[in-house]
Design a protein around this motif. Sequence first.
Motif, PDB file in Angstrom:
ATOM      1  N   CYS A  76      72.044  64.561  60.725  1.00  0.00           N
ATOM      2  CA  CYS A  76      71.720  63.736  59.559  1.00  0.00           C
ATOM      3  C   CYS A  76      70.402  64.180  58.927  1.00  0.00           C
ATOM      4  O   CYS A  76      70.292  64.303  57.706  1.00  0.00           O
ATOM      5  N   GLY A  77      69.402  64.417  59.763  1.00  0.00           N
ATOM      6  CA  GLY A  77      68.093  64.809  59.237  1.00  0.00           C
ATOM      7  C   GLY A  77      68.120  66.140  58.527  1.00  0.00           C
ATOM      8  O   GLY A  77      67.431  66.335  57.513  1.00  0.00           O
ATOM      9  N   CYS A 125      69.906  74.960  54.011  1.00  0.00           N
ATOM     10  CA  CYS A 125      69.742  73.814  54.908  1.00  0.00           C
ATOM     11  C   CYS A 125      70.933  72.869  54.780  1.00  0.00           C
ATOM     12  O   CYS A 125      71.503  72.425  55.783  1.00  0.00           O
ATOM     13  N   CYS A 126      71.348  72.564  53.534  1.00  0.00           N
ATOM     14  CA  CYS A 126      72.489  71.666  53.317  1.00  0.00           C
ATOM     15  C   CYS A 126      73.787  72.277  53.839  1.00  0.00           C
ATOM     16  O   CYS A 126      74.550  71.637  54.569  1.00  0.00           O
ATOM     17  N   ILE A 130      81.926  61.321  60.310  1.00  0.00           N
ATOM     18  CA  ILE A 130      80.941  60.519  59.571  1.00  0.00           C
ATOM     19  C   ILE A 130      79.773  61.396  59.123  1.00  0.00           C
ATOM     20  O   ILE A 130      79.327  61.338  57.965  1.00  0.00           O
ATOM     21  N   TRP A 131      79.262  62.214  60.020  1.00  0.00           N
ATOM     22  CA  TRP A 131      78.128  63.070  59.667  1.00  0.00           C
ATOM     23  C   TRP A 131      78.510  64.130  58.646  1.00  0.00           C
ATOM     24  O   TRP A 131      77.703  64.500  57.796  1.00  0.00           O
ATOM     25  N   TYR A 132      79.736  64.612  58.736  1.00  0.00           N
ATOM     26  CA  TYR A 132      80.198  65.636  57.790  1.00  0.00           C
ATOM     27  C   TYR A 132      80.294  65.051  56.382  1.00  0.00           C
ATOM     28  O   TYR A 132      79.845  65.666  55.405  1.00  0.00           O
ATOM     29  N   ILE A 133      80.873  63.862  56.272  1.00  0.00           N
ATOM     30  CA  ILE A 133      80.962  63.202  54.960  1.00  0.00           C
ATOM     31  C   ILE A 133      79.568  62.903  54.421  1.00  0.00           C
ATOM     32  O   ILE A 133      79.285  63.081  53.231  1.00  0.00           O
ATOM     33  N   MET A 156      76.438  71.357  57.174  1.00  0.00           N
ATOM     34  CA  MET A 156      77.887  71.172  57.090  1.00  0.00           C
ATOM     35  C   MET A 156      78.632  72.192  57.951  1.00  0.00           C
ATOM     36  O   MET A 156      79.621  71.868  58.607  1.00  0.00           O
ATOM     37  N   GLU A 157      78.138  73.433  57.961  1.00  0.00           N
ATOM     38  CA  GLU A 157      78.804  74.490  58.725  1.00  0.00           C
ATOM     39  C   GLU A 157      78.767  74.210  60.223  1.00  0.00           C
ATOM     40  O   GLU A 157      79.765  74.374  60.932  1.00  0.00           O
TER      41      GLU A 157
END
Length: 317
Positions: free
Chosen positions: A141-142, A237-238, A283-286, A242-243
């Motif tokens: 998340c961070g 970073c973003c 959840i974290w991916y979305i 996701m990867e």
Amino acid sequence: MEYEHNNHYSVEQSNIETGSHYHIHDEQRQQKSGYNPSPSSSSSSLDRFKALLWNERRLLASIGLLLLCLNIPWGRYILYPFMMFSIWTHEMCHGIAAILAGGTCKEIYLYPDGSGYCTYNLGGDRLYTLRQAFIGSAGYCGTAYTGAILLLFRKTRRGPKIGTLFLGGTILLSCLLWVRNRFGLLCMIPMGIVLLLCGLLIPTNTNTPVESTTSSSTRLDGAGVLGTIYTFLAAACCLNAMEYIHSNFRNSDIWDGRTENNATDAMDVAELLGGTYFMWMLIWYIQAIIMLLIGVVFALPGPQPSDGSGNDGILVI
């Protein structure tokens, strides 16, 4: 981009036997009557689209290069420094979350295969499970939040400079306080120094008017170079957040350099709060996708080009 609105009048002249007269129709009357002046509206939309592409050229180029490198065999070698930056961000987020939860960050370890771990102390029994889950979630998340925050300031004049200096200084400070293995230090100390030097030595020409987006020729000045480096870091970073989440969908455990397999953050959180490994990863991916969109869509506006009247655009940052 600043738009200037003027009222345009079309004058239509016709000659008759009694002389000449003029019919004057203003733009508002034409619109009410359903009159559509030829290609001006489509031309205006095209100009706005071109301006949008130009203003987002660094972000589009960064995302395109990242996606290309992620999908070719040797591309990941090109992205290796940025991968290590994302791993450092991930572990730093665990450490900062531990401090915010009332504990202490002890050590951070980074490894050549792109793995790492953070050790921390978390005393007290009050809300212990929730605090543990907060720390466990902070890594992915961070990293997504960090990338989104960096993207929000990518268009501002001073944002890339301040952001690059901040990142470089934070990396060096973390090496002093928490990074403890040799590879982690050999990797992150040079990176921190390079970012600091970029922020200090690359001029940003803060007193130079910004070029018009419709200019046929452009120059890659200091602000452009630093902005490109900063935007690429933010996009990396973003996308790396996701990867790595996506890769964990296919793997139940990770290799962290300690000669043993360990459960992922999602498994730890699932054990603490309930649910499944897959649920928390989803959840974290979305969330990572949402943060990327926020950083792209809601970026703070940068300095506007001069309108030719001697009044340059407002400096936001």
